[in-house]
Design an enzyme around this catalytic site. Structure first.
Site, PDB file in Angstrom:
ATOM      1  N   CYS A  62     -37.978 -17.615 -17.185  1.00 33.96           N
ATOM      2  CA  CYS A  62     -38.861 -18.109 -16.126  1.00 33.96           C
ATOM      3  C   CYS A  62     -40.298 -17.650 -16.361  1.00 33.96           C
ATOM      4  O   CYS A  62     -40.936 -18.090 -17.301  1.00 33.96           O
ATOM      5  CB  CYS A  62     -38.306 -17.688 -14.760  1.00 33.96           C
TER       6      CYS A  62
ATOM      7  N   HIS B 160     -32.429 -18.921 -14.669  1.00 35.23           N
ATOM      8  CA  HIS B 160     -32.215 -17.470 -14.578  1.00 35.23           C
ATOM      9  C   HIS B 160     -30.754 -17.122 -14.873  1.00 35.23           C
ATOM     10  O   HIS B 160     -29.951 -17.069 -13.921  1.00 35.23           O
ATOM     11  CB  HIS B 160     -32.542 -16.990 -13.159  1.00 35.23           C
TER      12      HIS B 160
ATOM     13  N   GLU C 248     -29.441 -14.309 -15.297  1.00 35.46           N
ATOM     14  CA  GLU C 248     -29.021 -13.097 -14.573  1.00 35.46           C
ATOM     15  C   GLU C 248     -28.558 -13.416 -13.154  1.00 35.46           C
ATOM     16  O   GLU C 248     -27.843 -12.637 -12.542  1.00 35.46           O
ATOM     17  CB  GLU C 248     -30.156 -12.055 -14.574  1.00 35.46           C
TER      18      GLU C 248
END
Lengths: 228, 83
Positions: A87, A195, A197
Site C-alpha cells: 500500500c 494488505h 497482513e
C-alpha cells in the site's frame, strides 16, 4: 532460527504491528526499523508497510523517499535482498524509483476499503513464488491512491517480463491492466496495494495473505542460509 | 540575488485526472456552461538565493523535478521574479 523480517516505520506509518504479527504467523520474526536508521540491523528481508508516511504530504511516498533508511533499503534491494512494499509502502517504492510507474488517485475519486478478489499473474517474485499462477486470493484493499499508472512502454515491459504479479479480478480503482502488484526485473522487490497482513487469519475473514507472506519468509530464509 | 519562484504542477496530458473530471462534472449544476477540459494541479512558491537568474532557474527547476512533481505522471512550469 526464523528469518528476520525488518518492518520499516516512517512517521505516519500505521500497519507495522499488523505486519510484524502476520510475518510471525507466517514463520518469520519481525523487527521494526525506524526511518532514521541507516543500518538495517542484519535483517533477511524488508517490508515497507502501509499508512501515511510523512503524512502523505505533497504526494504519498514523496517525502519518505528522502528518509535516511531509504539509502539502506536501496542498497539491500540492489544486493538482491527481498523487499515488499504494501500500500503506502508500494507508493514509497515507486517514488524512490525502486519500482516503475506511479500510484494516482483512484478513478472516480473513491476511497476504497473492501476485500478485493486478486488473481496471481506471475510467480517470478519473492512474494508469489509459493503460489500457482491463476490462484484467486481475497485480500483487503484500503487506499485513495492505488490507481497504478505507467507509460505504454513500461506496461509492455512489465507484461513481457512477467513482472505483473497480482491483478484485480474486478478493477476497483482504474489501474492500467488491472494491476494490483508488480515486481522489479529480478523479482526481489515487489509492491502491491492490497494488505496481505489483514488477511492472515480466518478470524480476520481471510487467511489468503499468508501464502504470500510465507513466500516472503521463505525468500528471507534462503537469503539467510546463503549468507551463513 | 533573491528570486521568488512559482512552480505549477499538473498531470501530463493523457494521464487521467479524476479530480479535474469531477470538478468539470459539477459545473453545469452550478450554472457554468461552456467550460471544458478542466485540469487540477497544485502551485508552490519559494525564494531562491542565487548569483544570477540563470542559476536560480536551474536550481528551482531541479527542485521542481526532483520533489514537487513526479515526472512519471506530472509536469511543471516555473516562473521567476527578482525580489
Amino acid at each position: 532460527m526464523a528469518p528476520r523480517i525488518g518492518v520499516v516505520v516512517f512517521p505516519g506509518t500505521n500497519c507495522e504491528h499488523d505486519v510484524v504479527a502476520a510475518v510471525e504467523a507466517a514463520g518469520g520474526t519481525g523487527a521494526l526499523v525506524w526511518h532514521r536508521d541507516a543500518d538495517l540491523g542484519g535483517v533477511d528481508a524488508l517490508v515497507l508497510p502501509g499508512g501515511f508516511a510523512h503524512g502523505d504530504y505533497l504526494r504519498p511516498g514523496a517525502l519518505a523517499r528522502f528518509s535516511p533508511v531509504m539509502e539502506a533499503v536501496r542498497a539491500f534491494a540492489r544486493a538482491g535482498g527481498p523487499v515488499v512494499g504494501i500500500c503506502n509502502g508500494f507508493q514509497v517504492l515507486t517514488e524512490a524509483g525502486l519500482l516503475p510507474g506511479a500510484l494516482q488517485k483512484n478513478g472516480r475519486l473513491r476511497f476504497l476499503c473492501e476485500p478485493a478478489r486478486l488473481v496471481v499473474a506471475s510467480t517470478a517474485s519473492v512474494l508469489t513464488a509459493g503460489v500457482s499462477t491463476g490462484t484467486e486470493l481475497v485480500i483487503p484493499i484500503n487506499h485513495f491512491s492505488g490507481n497504478y499508472t505507467c507509460d505504454a512502454e513500461t506496461l509492455r515491459r512489465l507484461q513481457d517480463e512477467d513482472r505483473i504479479v497480482l491483478r484485480y479480478a474486478e478493477n476497483p480503482n482504474g489501474s492500467v491492466d488491472a494491476i494490483a502488484g508488480i515486481a522489479n526485473e529480478t523479482g526481489n522487490v515487489v509492491g502491491l496495494m492490497p494488505h496481505p497482513e489483514r488477511a492472515s487469519s480466518a478470524l480476520l475473514g481471510s487467511d489468503d495473505g499468508l501464502v504470500l507472506l510465507r513466500s516472503l519468509v521463505a525468500a528471507a530464509a534462503a537469503r539467510a542460509a546463503a549468507a551463513a | 540575488m533573491k528570486f521568488r519562484a512559482r512552480v505549477e504542477v499538473q498531470l501530463r496530458p493523457g494521464i487521467a485526472d479524476p479530480e479535474g473530471a469531477t470538478i468539470e462534472r459539477a459545473l453545469p449544476a452550478l450554472g457554468f456552461d461552456g467550460v471544458a477540459h478542466v485540469r487540477a494541479g497544485r502551485s508552490f512558491s519559494f525564494e531562491v538565493d542565487a548569483p544570477d537568474e540563470s542559476a536560480a532557474r536551474t536550481r528551482a527547476a531541479e527542485l521542481a523535478d526532483r520533489l514537487l512533481a513526479n515526472p512519471v505522471i506530472e509536469q511543471s512550469t516555473l516562473e521567476l521574479e527578482v525580489l
